[in-house]
Design a protein around this motif. Structure first.
Motif, PDB file in Angstrom:
ATOM      1  N   ASN A  36      50.217  20.482  50.583  1.00 61.87           N
ATOM      2  CA  ASN A  36      48.966  20.044  49.972  1.00 61.87           C
ATOM      3  C   ASN A  36      47.835  21.027  50.242  1.00 61.87           C
ATOM      4  N   SER A  37      46.845  20.943  49.402  1.00 61.81           N
ATOM      5  CA  SER A  37      45.642  21.754  49.556  1.00 61.81           C
ATOM      6  C   SER A  37      44.489  21.041  48.874  1.00 61.81           C
ATOM      7  N   VAL A  38      43.274  21.415  49.273  1.00 61.91           N
ATOM      8  CA  VAL A  38      42.073  20.833  48.688  1.00 61.91           C
ATOM      9  C   VAL A  38      41.189  21.962  48.178  1.00 61.91           C
ATOM     10  N   GLN A 137      44.282  14.381  43.144  1.00 59.48           N
ATOM     11  CA  GLN A 137      43.137  13.490  43.368  1.00 59.48           C
ATOM     12  C   GLN A 137      41.846  14.246  43.115  1.00 59.48           C
ATOM     13  N   ILE A 138      41.085  13.783  42.143  1.00 66.99           N
ATOM     14  CA  ILE A 138      39.765  14.353  41.905  1.00 66.99           C
ATOM     15  C   ILE A 138      38.743  13.409  42.539  1.00 66.99           C
ATOM     16  N   THR A 139      37.936  13.959  43.429  1.00 64.78           N
ATOM     17  CA  THR A 139      36.936  13.173  44.151  1.00 64.78           C
ATOM     18  C   THR A 139      35.556  13.716  43.813  1.00 64.78           C
ATOM     19  N   ARG A 140      34.734  12.851  43.239  1.00 61.24           N
ATOM     20  CA  ARG A 140      33.353  13.237  42.925  1.00 61.24           C
ATOM     21  C   ARG A 140      32.509  13.078  44.177  1.00 61.24           C
ATOM     22  N   LEU A 141      31.808  14.130  44.553  1.00 56.45           N
ATOM     23  CA  LEU A 141      31.024  14.159  45.778  1.00 56.45           C
ATOM     24  C   LEU A 141      29.542  13.965  45.476  1.00 56.45           C
ATOM     25  N   ALA A 142      28.801  13.568  46.507  1.00 55.82           N
ATOM     26  CA  ALA A 142      27.390  13.211  46.325  1.00 55.82           C
ATOM     27  C   ALA A 142      26.517  14.390  45.942  1.00 55.82           C
ATOM     28  N   CYS A 143      26.967  15.596  46.187  1.00 56.42           N
ATOM     29  CA  CYS A 143      26.160  16.789  45.909  1.00 56.42           C
ATOM     30  C   CYS A 143      26.262  17.246  44.465  1.00 56.42           C
ATOM     31  N   GLY A 144      27.042  16.509  43.659  1.00 60.08           N
ATOM     32  CA  GLY A 144      27.263  16.948  42.292  1.00 60.08           C
ATOM     33  C   GLY A 144      28.503  17.800  42.137  1.00 60.08           C
ATOM     34  N   GLY A 145      29.192  18.044  43.233  1.00 64.75           N
ATOM     35  CA  GLY A 145      30.431  18.810  43.187  1.00 64.75           C
ATOM     36  C   GLY A 145      31.642  17.895  43.172  1.00 64.75           C
ATOM     37  N   VAL A 146      32.804  18.489  43.147  1.00 65.72           N
ATOM     38  CA  VAL A 146      34.053  17.731  43.189  1.00 65.72           C
ATOM     39  C   VAL A 146      35.049  18.455  44.091  1.00 65.72           C
ATOM     40  N   SER A 147      35.995  17.690  44.579  1.00 68.22           N
ATOM     41  CA  SER A 147      37.153  18.284  45.253  1.00 68.22           C
ATOM     42  C   SER A 147      38.380  17.918  44.440  1.00 68.22           C
ATOM     43  N   LEU A 148      39.328  18.807  44.457  1.00 68.64           N
ATOM     44  CA  LEU A 148      40.600  18.567  43.789  1.00 68.64           C
ATOM     45  C   LEU A 148      41.690  18.683  44.848  1.00 68.64           C
ATOM     46  N   GLY A 149      42.220  17.534  45.265  1.00 71.27           N
ATOM     47  CA  GLY A 149      43.302  17.519  46.239  1.00 71.27           C
ATOM     48  C   GLY A 149      44.632  17.468  45.513  1.00 71.27           C
ATOM     49  N   VAL A 150      45.549  18.326  45.889  1.00 72.19           N
ATOM     50  CA  VAL A 150      46.849  18.387  45.224  1.00 72.19           C
ATOM     51  C   VAL A 150      47.964  18.327  46.260  1.00 72.19           C
ATOM     52  N   ALA A 151      49.052  17.698  45.889  1.00 75.86           N
ATOM     53  CA  ALA A 151      50.223  17.603  46.750  1.00 75.86           C
ATOM     54  C   ALA A 151      51.464  17.803  45.891  1.00 75.86           C
ATOM     55  N   ALA A 152      52.283  18.786  46.236  1.00 74.14           N
ATOM     56  CA  ALA A 152      53.479  19.112  45.460  1.00 74.14           C
ATOM     57  C   ALA A 152      54.695  19.101  46.374  1.00 74.14           C
ATOM     58  N   PRO A 411      44.015  24.250  53.346  1.00 77.74           N
ATOM     59  CA  PRO A 411      45.178  23.371  53.488  1.00 77.74           C
ATOM     60  C   PRO A 411      44.698  21.954  53.771  1.00 77.74           C
ATOM     61  N   GLY A 412      45.411  20.990  53.263  1.00 78.49           N
ATOM     62  CA  GLY A 412      44.983  19.608  53.429  1.00 78.49           C
ATOM     63  C   GLY A 412      45.410  18.973  54.724  1.00 78.49           C
ATOM     64  N   SER A 413      46.320  19.598  55.447  1.00 75.24           N
ATOM     65  CA  SER A 413      46.773  19.032  56.712  1.00 75.24           C
ATOM     66  C   SER A 413      47.184  20.175  57.617  1.00 75.24           C
ATOM     67  N   ASN A 414      47.478  19.850  58.870  1.00 71.96           N
ATOM     68  CA  ASN A 414      47.798  20.884  59.852  1.00 71.96           C
ATOM     69  C   ASN A 414      49.301  21.038  60.031  1.00 71.96           C
ATOM     70  N   VAL A 415      50.023  21.051  58.899  1.00 74.13           N
ATOM     71  CA  VAL A 415      51.474  21.186  58.985  1.00 74.13           C
ATOM     72  C   VAL A 415      51.913  22.637  59.065  1.00 74.13           C
ATOM     73  N   ILE A 416      51.028  23.578  58.801  1.00 73.53           N
ATOM     74  CA  ILE A 416      51.424  24.971  58.865  1.00 73.53           C
ATOM     75  C   ILE A 416      50.338  25.779  59.557  1.00 73.53           C
ATOM     76  N   CYS A 417      50.734  26.898  60.054  1.00 74.70           N
ATOM     77  CA  CYS A 417      49.763  27.830  60.622  1.00 74.70           C
ATOM     78  C   CYS A 417      49.517  28.910  59.593  1.00 74.70           C
TER      79      CYS A 417
END
Length: 422
Positions: A36-38, A137-152, A411-417
């Motif tokens: 995953n990544s964000v 996952q598209i998340t609308r943020l309070a600053c007017g931006g967005v994050s796009l979280g993906v998991a494959a 990276p979305g999690s600490n599964v890799i270095c």
């Protein structure tokens, strides 16, 4: 903190081949989890995000026509192997919103805040064949931006394959034509997955199949697996990286010149530095054996090479082994040479023999490799061992969905270095 608003199943826009797709032994060794990544975006005008969800849905549906394995599902087979059924079950897209701003995520280290931006996956209570291979996952943020979280699904893609798909999807979202098609026929691996006269690498090379070193005084890594993990993002400047590289090469400078050898790369030098520092921070016994795994892409190391844009896994984890006392007492060039040697071992013969060896293992669950504690099965790459991989060269910042370029990807999690530099 993050509220899920809606979810959508996104299926290919056109009929795709319905079949069981062959998975190589390289695919089978991957964990049954998602990479995953964000990705963070802050467009100049909020109007650009007005129809963002619909744009993502429509463009993803189009992208899944060519990249249709991501719309399928995995099914369990004998020996813990899995098969991929291309059945157009589709990807899963979540809509979410948060009161947080991009600035609230600090240095973007994979914290619980960051993980909340990744699509949720319940591995424990969802049958394998019901788990989507691609979640967004598209998340609308309070600053007017967005994050796009993906998991494959890690079994379906490696880094090269994922960062082929992701920019192509973004290209479609921008209204452009996607013309960089993937090579999907994984049966090509069958020509490599058999023994033949050139597959002469001795079995002793396959130390990655043997039990990994455990901490002195322990008979297994079970206790280590139970511990919680912490994550840190360490930023190295260009100058710091050059200093590490120069330090690694200084002692061996004359050897490189005399033998016409290439100097240690930035990746090798920084990985060696991490290896030394980590064994010191863990306060290992000088007699402790340790293994550093390096992920090596062998697409172009096979003869003939895999076709361009091969879509699947073609990464081999190779071990560099050392005694902690030697790591600490010898110069950085010692650890660097161990890593460089491990990488150079990955020849056509080595990769073919690796595939043959994997094919002959009746039960693969114990040979799937994992990177974190808390994993009940597979090769444990925690204390006193580690895995280092590089995302350099994967085209991380090429996903422009029409909202402007990414301002950051993590990276979305600490599964890799991850070893990376600017």
């Amino acid at each position: 903190m993050v509220n899920l608003i809606a979810s959508h199943i996104v299926k290919p826009a056109k009929p795709i081949p319905t079949k069981v797709m062959f998975l190589s032994e390289c695919d089978q060794r991957k964990p049954i989890t998602h990479a995953n990544s964000v990705h963070f975006y802050k467009p100049e005008s909020p109007e650009l995000l007005k129809d963002a969800t619909e744009v993502l849905k429509d463009s993803l549906s189009e992208a899944l026509v060519e990249f249709y394995p991501l719309a399928g599902r995995l099914y369990q087979k004998d020996g813990s192997r899995v098969e991929l059924q291309c059945n157009s079950m589709g990807a899963l897209l979540f809509e979410a919103q948060s009161e947080l701003k991009i600035e609230d995520f600090g240095d973007f280290c994979p914290t619980p805040q960051i993980r909340a931006l990744i699509p949720p996956i319940d591995y424990n209570n969802t049958p394998l064949h019901e788990v989507p291979l691609l979640l967004v996952q598209i998340t609308r943020l309070a600053c007017g931006g967005v994050s796009l979280g993906v998991a494959a699904s890690h079994i379906i893609v490696d880094g090269q394959s994922w960062f082929h798909f992701f920019p192509e999807w973004a290209k479609i979202a921008r209204g452009e034509k996607s013309d960089d098609k993937p090579f999907l026929d994984r049966t090509i691996f069958r020509q490599y997955e058999h023994d033949h006269p050139s597959a002469t690498a001795p079995k002793s090379q396959y130390s990655d199949f043997f039990p990994l070193p455990v901490l002195i005084g322990q008979s297994s890594s079970l206790e280590e697996r139970k511990k919680s993990t912490n994550c840190a993002m360490l930023k190295l400047s260009k100058d710091q990286i050059e200093q590490i590289k120069n330090k690694a090469n200084y002692q061996d400078l004359m050897i490189h010149k005399t033998n016409n050898q290439r100097p240690f790369s930035r990746f090798v030098a920084v990985s060696a530095h991490i290896w030394k520092c980590l064994s010191k921070a863990r306060m290992h016994n000088p007699d402790q054996e340790t293994v550093l795994y390096v992920s090596v892409d062998f697409r172009n190391r096979l003869k003939p090479p895999l076709p361009g844009r091969y879509f699947g896994n073609a990464v081999l984890p190779v071990p560099a082994r050392a005694i902690v006392g030697d790591l600490q007492s010898r110069p950085l060039s010692y650890a660097s040479s161990k890593i460089k040697e491990a990488i150079e071992n990955v020849t056509d013969e080595y990769a073919r023999s690796y595939l043959v060896c994997m094919k002959n293992i009746p039960e693969v669950s114990s040979n799937r490799y994992f990177h974190t504690v808390g994993c009940p099965q597979g090769l444990f790459l925690g204390n006193p061992n580690l895995l280092v991989t590089s995302w350099v060269g994967l085209g991380l910042y090429k996903a422009h969905f029409g909202w402007g370029n990414e301002i950051f990807m993590t990276p979305g999690s600490n599964v890799i270095c991850v070893v990376s530099w600017g």
